[in-house]
Design a protein around this motif. Structure first.
Motif, PDB file in Angstrom:
ATOM      1  N   UNK A 225       0.834  -1.193   0.000  1.00 38.12           N
ATOM      2  CA  UNK A 225       0.000   0.000   0.000  1.00 38.12           C
ATOM      3  C   UNK A 225       0.869   1.242   0.000  1.00 38.12           C
ATOM      4  N   UNK A 226       0.271   2.414   0.172  1.00 36.53           N
ATOM      5  CA  UNK A 226       1.039   3.670   0.166  1.00 36.53           C
ATOM      6  C   UNK A 226       2.164   3.700   1.196  1.00 36.53           C
ATOM      7  N   UNK A 227       1.910   3.227   2.410  1.00 34.62           N
ATOM      8  CA  UNK A 227       2.948   3.247   3.445  1.00 34.62           C
ATOM      9  C   UNK A 227       4.119   2.358   3.055  1.00 34.62           C
ATOM     10  N   UNK A 228       3.820   1.189   2.508  1.00 34.15           N
ATOM     11  CA  UNK A 228       4.880   0.254   2.123  1.00 34.15           C
ATOM     12  C   UNK A 228       5.691   0.779   0.944  1.00 34.15           C
ATOM     13  N   UNK A 229       5.032   1.462   0.016  1.00 34.20           N
ATOM     14  CA  UNK A 229       5.752   1.976  -1.151  1.00 34.20           C
ATOM     15  C   UNK A 229       6.642   3.153  -0.749  1.00 34.20           C
ATOM     16  N   UNK A 230       6.206   3.952   0.223  1.00 32.20           N
ATOM     17  CA  UNK A 230       7.051   5.030   0.737  1.00 32.20           C
ATOM     18  C   UNK A 230       8.274   4.462   1.455  1.00 32.20           C
ATOM     19  N   UNK A 231       8.057   3.408   2.221  1.00 27.66           N
ATOM     20  CA  UNK A 231       9.179   2.756   2.901  1.00 27.66           C
ATOM     21  C   UNK A 231      10.171   2.199   1.896  1.00 27.66           C
ATOM     22  N   UNK A 232       9.665   1.594   0.830  1.00 27.50           N
ATOM     23  CA  UNK A 232      10.542   1.058  -0.211  1.00 27.50           C
ATOM     24  C   UNK A 232      11.399   2.158  -0.827  1.00 27.50           C
ATOM     25  N   UNK A 233      10.795   3.302  -1.100  1.00 22.61           N
ATOM     26  CA  UNK A 233      11.536   4.415  -1.702  1.00 22.61           C
ATOM     27  C   UNK A 233      12.713   4.822  -0.829  1.00 22.61           C
TER      28      UNK A 233
END
Length: 209
Positions: free
Chosen positions: A126-134
């Motif tokens: 989700x959005x939180x996980x994709x921000x963490x990945x970045x």
């Protein structure tokens, strides 16, 4: 040619003019390479967590233009070019994490490759996980295996490009303008993926300068 990465990089008036849009490509190229090499090697030799965090979040405070002025005008298959592209990927993610997470998930459904494992995003994404990945990809440039960080960025771009293509196909008959926009985005992400993959290969051959 070996450089003393502990020596501060000083800029002449001409070099500052080049960074501000000057017309001397040689100066722009030299400053880009010197700053990228000096910054990366200093931080990787002594990866202070506070310094790394400031570098990762630099564009959140100062915007992407500051990085673009330094590194965006050199070749893709160079150290400053690779650094610029990873910062650009992070900026794209942060601008719309909800949409990017959706495209990434669609991409993982569309193509059955190892890219999902290489990218390393938590599932479901989700959005939180994709921000963490970045952030993790950018952290990896300064504290981990540099080539692996580039490969993770490339895998993310390939999956998101595949997702954008899938959504474009869905929208083709009912929302042509949206489909065209997504197709263009997919192409740009695919180009970013190819550039990052090549940069990773060059780094492993000790040829990324």
């Amino acid at each position: 040619m070996p450089r003393d990465h502990h020596r501060p990089v000083h800029f002449t008036d001409a070099e500052f003019a080049a960074l501000q849009g000057g017309e001397d490509p040689a100066v722009v190229n030299r400053v880009a390479h010197e700053t990228a090499n000096a910054l990366l090697h200093r931080v990787r030799e002594d990866p202070d967590p506070a310094v790394v965090e400031r570098l990762v979040t630099y564009t959140d405070v100062h915007g992407i233009d500051a990085i673009a002025e330094l590194w965006a005008r050199v070749g893709a298959h160079t150290l400053p070019g690779a650094l610029w592209r990873v910062y650009l990927v992070r900026t794209v993610i942060r601008q719309n994490p909800e949409e990017i997470a959706y495209l990434f998930e669609r991409g993982t459904e569309r193509i059955g490759t190892i890219d999902q494992a290489v990218a390393g995003a938590e599932q479901p994404t989700g959005p939180a996980e994709i921000l963490t990945l970045a952030d993790r990809i950018l952290h990896g440039l300064y504290t981990g295996d540099f080539a692996v960080a580039l490969d993770r960025g490339a895998a993310f771009c390939r999956l998101t490009a595949a997702g954008a293509t899938a959504v474009a196909d869905d929208a083709d008959l009912t929302a042509g303008e949206r489909a065209s926009e997504l197709t263009t985005r997919a192409l740009r992400l695919s180009e970013l993926a190819a550039d990052l993959t090549e940069a990773a290969a060059l780094w492993r051959r000790d040829s990324l300068d």
